[in-house]
Scaffold this motif. Structure first.
Motif, short mmCIF file in Angstrom:
data_model
loop_
_atom_site.label_atom_id
_atom_site.label_comp_id
_atom_site.label_asym_id
_atom_site.label_seq_id
_atom_site.Cartn_x
_atom_site.Cartn_y
_atom_site.Cartn_z
N ALA A 53 127.16 -42.37 21.02
CA ALA A 53 127.28 -43.75 20.43
C ALA A 53 126.68 -44.80 20.63
CB ALA A 53 128.59 -43.73 20.47
N GLY A 54 125.91 -45.32 21.21
CA GLY A 54 125.68 -46.35 21.74
C GLY A 54 123.78 -46.44 20.84
N TYR A 55 123.45 -45.09 20.46
CA TYR A 55 122.32 -44.63 19.96
C TYR A 55 122.58 -45.14 18.27
CZ TYR A 55 118.54 -42.93 16.95
OH TYR A 55 117.69 -42.81 15.29
N ALA A 56 123.82 -44.84 17.78
CA ALA A 56 124.29 -45.26 16.51
C ALA A 56 124.80 -46.65 15.70
CB ALA A 56 126.14 -44.61 16.39
N VAL A 57 124.48 -47.43 17.19
CA VAL A 57 124.64 -48.78 16.78
C VAL A 57 123.10 -49.44 16.70
CG1 VAL A 57 125.64 -50.72 17.65
CG2 VAL A 57 127.36 -49.23 17.97
N ASP A 58 122.13 -49.06 18.17
CA ASP A 58 121.02 -49.63 18.61
C ASP A 58 120.02 -49.03 18.12
OD1 ASP A 58 120.36 -47.92 20.26
OD2 ASP A 58 120.84 -49.11 22.23
N ARG A 59 119.72 -47.65 17.66
CA ARG A 59 118.82 -46.78 16.49
C ARG A 59 117.31 -47.13 17.80
NH1 ARG A 59 122.24 -43.83 14.42
NH2 ARG A 59 122.49 -44.59 12.12
N ASP A 60 118.37 -46.75 19.17
CA ASP A 60 117.32 -46.79 20.18
C ASP A 60 117.21 -45.36 20.88
OD1 ASP A 60 115.39 -47.57 22.09
OD2 ASP A 60 116.52 -48.87 23.53
N LEU A 61 115.95 -44.88 20.23
CA LEU A 61 115.93 -43.53 20.35
C LEU A 61 115.01 -43.60 21.43
CD1 LEU A 61 116.16 -40.54 19.63
CD2 LEU A 61 113.78 -40.65 18.53
N LYS A 62 114.10 -43.84 22.21
CA LYS A 62 113.63 -43.92 22.98
C LYS A 62 114.26 -44.62 24.22
CE LYS A 62 110.02 -46.67 26.22
NZ LYS A 62 108.97 -47.20 26.68
N GLY A 63 114.70 -45.20 24.04
CA GLY A 63 116.50 -45.43 25.25
C GLY A 63 117.76 -44.55 25.95
N ALA A 64 117.62 -43.70 24.37
CA ALA A 64 119.00 -42.70 24.46
C ALA A 64 118.29 -41.70 25.13
CB ALA A 64 119.39 -42.05 23.15
N LEU A 65 117.17 -41.21 24.76
CA LEU A 65 116.45 -40.51 25.69
C LEU A 65 116.03 -40.32 26.99
CD1 LEU A 65 113.14 -39.19 23.40
CD2 LEU A 65 114.97 -37.48 24.81
N GLU A 66 115.65 -42.31 27.67
CA GLU A 66 115.49 -42.07 29.20
C GLU A 66 117.71 -42.24 29.27
OE1 GLU A 66 114.81 -46.37 28.56
OE2 GLU A 66 112.11 -46.18 28.10
N ARG A 67 117.75 -42.97 29.06
CA ARG A 67 119.32 -42.76 29.11
C ARG A 67 120.10 -40.96 29.52
NH1 ARG A 67 120.08 -47.13 26.43
NH2 ARG A 67 120.85 -45.97 24.64
N LEU A 68 119.94 -40.09 28.52
CA LEU A 68 120.07 -38.69 28.97
C LEU A 68 119.35 -38.37 30.08
CD1 LEU A 68 120.16 -37.34 25.43
CD2 LEU A 68 121.66 -37.49 26.95
N SER A 69 117.63 -38.74 30.00
CA SER A 69 116.58 -37.75 31.37
C SER A 69 117.49 -38.11 32.31
CB SER A 69 115.65 -38.91 31.03
OG SER A 69 115.79 -40.74 31.96
N LEU A 70 118.72 -39.35 33.19
CA LEU A 70 119.46 -39.34 34.65
C LEU A 70 120.85 -37.67 34.66
CD1 LEU A 70 120.47 -42.84 33.89
CD2 LEU A 70 119.01 -42.51 35.59
N LEU A 71 120.12 -37.38 33.77
CA LEU A 71 121.23 -35.62 33.92
C LEU A 71 119.88 -34.64 33.99
CD1 LEU A 71 123.61 -35.36 30.94
CD2 LEU A 71 124.39 -36.43 32.49
N GLN A 72 119.13 -35.68 34.26
CA GLN A 72 117.47 -34.55 35.28
C GLN A 72 117.97 -33.32 34.50
OE1 GLN A 72 118.22 -34.55 39.23
NE2 GLN A 72 117.47 -36.76 38.96
N VAL A 73 118.31 -33.48 33.10
CA VAL A 73 117.93 -31.92 32.12
C VAL A 73 116.78 -31.48 31.99
CG1 VAL A 73 119.94 -31.79 31.18
CG2 VAL A 73 118.57 -32.96 30.13
#
Length: 126
Positions: A53-73
């Motif tokens: 949802a945040g990505y849909a607003v800001d279109r910041d792919l790098k930021g979305a990847l950084e936030r998803l990296s917190l899941l440590q997948v």
């Protein structure tokens, strides 16, 4: 009758005070801070939808990847693909949330036959 009402109100008040006292002084709740990888699948999915949802607003792919990296997948695009397909298969979220997930997965280069019907591209360039 007024005596019963007074007794009832006094009993409720004393019970509430005793509950607050015992709940906070001798037996306080334990603080629980869970690490992101330790979250249950339900909360990991909710977090993933929020990132989409945040990505849909800001279109910041790098930021979305950084936030998803917190899941440590191990591999974020693969994780997102599997999570999106699981959410579609279980109908755990509404159509709008699924479309957000599919758009993020698409922009990460992950598109499957299961996800394709849910892809909504913007009509104008941003």
């Amino acid at each position: 009758m007024p005596r019963i009402a007074r007794s009832l109100i006094l009993g409720l008040l004393l019970g509430a005070l005793a509950g607050l006292f015992f709940g906070w002084i001798p037996f306080p709740p334990d603080a629980r801070n869970s690490a992101m990888p330790d979250l249950s699948q339900r909360f990991r999915d909710e977090y993933t939808v929020m990132i989409a949802a945040g990505y849909a607003v800001d279109r910041d792919l790098k930021g979305a990847l950084e936030r998803l990296s917190l899941l440590q997948v191990v591999h974020i695009p693969s994780y997102l693909e599997k999570a999106t397909e699981r959410i579609i298969d279980t109908a755990a979220y509404d159509l709008g949330d699924i479309q957000l997930l599919v758009r993020l997965a698409h922009d990460l280069g992950r598109m499957t036959a299961v996800m394709a019907p849910f892809l909504v591209l913007d009509s104008g360039g941003s």
